[in-house]
Design a protein around this motif. Sequence first.
Motif, PDB file in Angstrom:
ATOM      1  N   ASN A   1       0.854  -1.192   0.000  1.00  0.00           N
ATOM      2  CA  ASN A   1       0.000   0.000   0.000  1.00  0.00           C
ATOM      3  C   ASN A   1       0.893   1.247   0.000  1.00  0.00           C
ATOM      4  O   ASN A   1       1.261   1.750   1.054  1.00  0.00           O
ATOM      5  N   PRO A   2       1.222   1.763  -1.180  1.00  0.00           N
ATOM      6  CA  PRO A   2       2.136   2.901  -1.254  1.00  0.00           C
ATOM      7  C   PRO A   2       1.472   4.258  -1.088  1.00  0.00           C
ATOM      8  O   PRO A   2       2.140   5.293  -1.190  1.00  0.00           O
ATOM      9  N   ALA A   3       0.153   4.276  -0.812  1.00  0.00           N
ATOM     10  CA  ALA A   3      -0.587   5.542  -0.842  1.00  0.00           C
ATOM     11  C   ALA A   3       0.059   6.647  -0.010  1.00  0.00           C
ATOM     12  O   ALA A   3       0.113   7.795  -0.464  1.00  0.00           O
ATOM     13  N   PRO A   4       0.593   6.366   1.207  1.00  0.00           N
ATOM     14  CA  PRO A   4       1.185   7.465   1.984  1.00  0.00           C
ATOM     15  C   PRO A   4       2.412   8.104   1.334  1.00  0.00           C
ATOM     16  O   PRO A   4       2.780   9.226   1.702  1.00  0.00           O
ATOM     17  N   LEU A   5       3.037   7.412   0.394  1.00  0.00           N
ATOM     18  CA  LEU A   5       4.214   7.980  -0.276  1.00  0.00           C
ATOM     19  C   LEU A   5       3.863   8.710  -1.569  1.00  0.00           C
ATOM     20  O   LEU A   5       4.700   9.456  -2.096  1.00  0.00           O
ATOM     21  N   LEU A   6       2.672   8.463  -2.088  1.00  0.00           N
ATOM     22  CA  LEU A   6       2.323   9.074  -3.368  1.00  0.00           C
ATOM     23  C   LEU A   6       2.255  10.592  -3.241  1.00  0.00           C
ATOM     24  O   LEU A   6       1.979  11.146  -2.188  1.00  0.00           O
ATOM     25  N   SER A   7       2.509  11.235  -4.322  1.00  0.00           N
ATOM     26  CA  SER A   7       2.519  12.702  -4.397  1.00  0.00           C
ATOM     27  C   SER A   7       3.690  13.269  -3.606  1.00  0.00           C
ATOM     28  O   SER A   7       4.836  13.025  -3.943  1.00  0.00           O
ATOM     29  N   GLY A   8       3.421  13.975  -2.499  1.00  0.00           N
ATOM     30  CA  GLY A   8       4.453  14.749  -1.831  1.00  0.00           C
ATOM     31  C   GLY A   8       5.716  14.004  -1.462  1.00  0.00           C
ATOM     32  O   GLY A   8       6.816  14.366  -1.905  1.00  0.00           O
ATOM     33  N   PRO A   9       5.654  12.934  -0.640  1.00  0.00           N
ATOM     34  CA  PRO A   9       6.884  12.252  -0.237  1.00  0.00           C
ATOM     35  C   PRO A   9       7.686  11.690  -1.408  1.00  0.00           C
ATOM     36  O   PRO A   9       8.911  11.811  -1.430  1.00  0.00           O
ATOM     37  N   LEU A  10       7.019  11.083  -2.376  1.00  0.00           N
ATOM     38  CA  LEU A  10       7.760  10.513  -3.493  1.00  0.00           C
ATOM     39  C   LEU A  10       8.426  11.607  -4.320  1.00  0.00           C
ATOM     40  O   LEU A  10       9.561  11.450  -4.783  1.00  0.00           O
ATOM     41  N   ARG A  11       7.749  12.732  -4.487  1.00  0.00           N
ATOM     42  CA  ARG A  11       8.377  13.850  -5.192  1.00  0.00           C
ATOM     43  C   ARG A  11       9.601  14.342  -4.433  1.00  0.00           C
ATOM     44  O   ARG A  11      10.627  14.672  -5.039  1.00  0.00           O
ATOM     45  N   GLU A  12       9.514  14.379  -3.103  1.00  0.00           N
ATOM     46  CA  GLU A  12      10.670  14.820  -2.320  1.00  0.00           C
ATOM     47  C   GLU A  12      11.829  13.840  -2.454  1.00  0.00           C
ATOM     48  O   GLU A  12      12.991  14.255  -2.567  1.00  0.00           O
ATOM     49  N   ILE A  13      11.534  12.545  -2.435  1.00  0.00           N
ATOM     50  CA  ILE A  13      12.585  11.541  -2.606  1.00  0.00           C
ATOM     51  C   ILE A  13      13.295  11.746  -3.942  1.00  0.00           C
ATOM     52  O   ILE A  13      14.522  11.672  -4.030  1.00  0.00           O
ATOM     53  N   ARG A  14      12.530  12.061  -4.963  1.00  0.00           N
ATOM     54  CA  ARG A  14      13.145  12.300  -6.270  1.00  0.00           C
ATOM     55  C   ARG A  14      13.957  13.589  -6.267  1.00  0.00           C
ATOM     56  O   ARG A  14      15.056  13.635  -6.840  1.00  0.00           O
ATOM     57  N   ARG A  15      13.452  14.620  -5.607  1.00  0.00           N
ATOM     58  CA  ARG A  15      14.213  15.879  -5.532  1.00  0.00           C
ATOM     59  C   ARG A  15      15.525  15.688  -4.773  1.00  0.00           C
ATOM     60  O   ARG A  15      16.524  16.331  -5.094  1.00  0.00           O
ATOM     61  N   MET A  16      15.515  14.811  -3.786  1.00  0.00           N
ATOM     62  CA  MET A  16      16.723  14.537  -3.018  1.00  0.00           C
ATOM     63  C   MET A  16      17.754  13.740  -3.824  1.00  0.00           C
ATOM     64  O   MET A  16      18.895  13.601  -3.399  1.00  0.00           O
ATOM     65  N   GLY A  17      17.335  13.213  -4.956  1.00  0.00           N
ATOM     66  CA  GLY A  17      18.276  12.563  -5.860  1.00  0.00           C
ATOM     67  C   GLY A  17      18.403  11.069  -5.702  1.00  0.00           C
ATOM     68  O   GLY A  17      19.291  10.460  -6.316  1.00  0.00           O
ATOM     69  N   TYR A  18      17.521  10.439  -4.922  1.00  0.00           N
ATOM     70  CA  TYR A  18      17.621   8.991  -4.731  1.00  0.00           C
ATOM     71  C   TYR A  18      17.005   8.250  -5.917  1.00  0.00           C
ATOM     72  O   TYR A  18      15.822   8.416  -6.202  1.00  0.00           O
ATOM     73  N   PRO A  19      17.762   7.371  -6.572  1.00  0.00           N
ATOM     74  CA  PRO A  19      17.148   6.475  -7.561  1.00  0.00           C
ATOM     75  C   PRO A  19      16.500   5.298  -6.830  1.00  0.00           C
ATOM     76  O   PRO A  19      16.927   4.921  -5.731  1.00  0.00           O
TER      77      PRO A  19
END
Length: 311
Positions: free
Chosen positions: A58-76
């Motif tokens: 259930n990835p719903a809590p990561l969708l949108s904001g957190p996942l975008r932040e993870i990408r901005r932080m540069g983590y593949p």
Amino acid sequence: MIISISRRTDLPAFYSRWLMNRLREGYALVPQPRQPHRLSRVSLDREHAEFLVFWTKNPAPLLSGPLREIRRMGYPFYFHFTLTPYGREWEPGLPDKRRLLDDFRELSRQAGPERVIWRYDPVLLDDGWTIDAHRAAFDQMAAALEGYTRRCIFSFVDRYAGPRFRGLRPITAEEQTALARAFAGAAARHGIRLFACCESEELTCQGIKRAACIDGELIAHLENRPVRGRRDSGQRPGCLCAESADIGCYGCCPHGCLYCYANRSSLSSVERRAALHDPDSPLLIGRPGKEDQIVECRKPAVFTSQLSLFN
């Protein structure tokens, strides 16, 4: 190093705030499974955490904001998304599967279909879940996920002792072959490559590849960089996974899936343990104490400038 998030509990579903705090602070403390007062300090800064592998139902809590932040932080990264057709008889804590199918597609839109792996795992047989029921369910789900994933990994249930497994029946070699053949045909029709996790090599005769769930070859492909070829000696026999550092811990996943090897306690015990969670602590459950010993986690770098085969 590769960071596994997490084989031991569903961090994206239940502990996403803690996870984001740990990524921002650049480290996590992880109790060793057999020595709970020996804590590994796992570096999560970008210099050391070179690739993230998520595991979730259930990835719903990561969708949108957190996942975008993870990408901005540069983590593949890539995701393992376990999505089976079972109901609350085996997966009592999961949301409605129609919503999870929608979440799978949304995750794929955000991350890309190559970075979201579908897990139809584990395959089990009982009075309701027959060979024919699995054939139909797998085909329907593969059709619903066509274009949203490139890979599916399946495995047959490991039958541990205990009352949670009442009602299961053994899956014969012939039944495994029949199911594998049906899954392979459905996956091919919908543009999905099929892999088997820790299953017999005979299944490769059905055109199914053996899975490395933490897959150095896939990471090399996604990042267009050569990787080191060191396998994880700490996993079970037959596992082809690359070495990683897991930042979860056992016995704290409230999904309550009855077949899960990582949760052998009662749901009430899991809930009591989960109640000790502090999202601001470096530990997932509780806080470090005076009796705890902290040691640095040392894992090899993932990427290398030398061209090599992953083997």
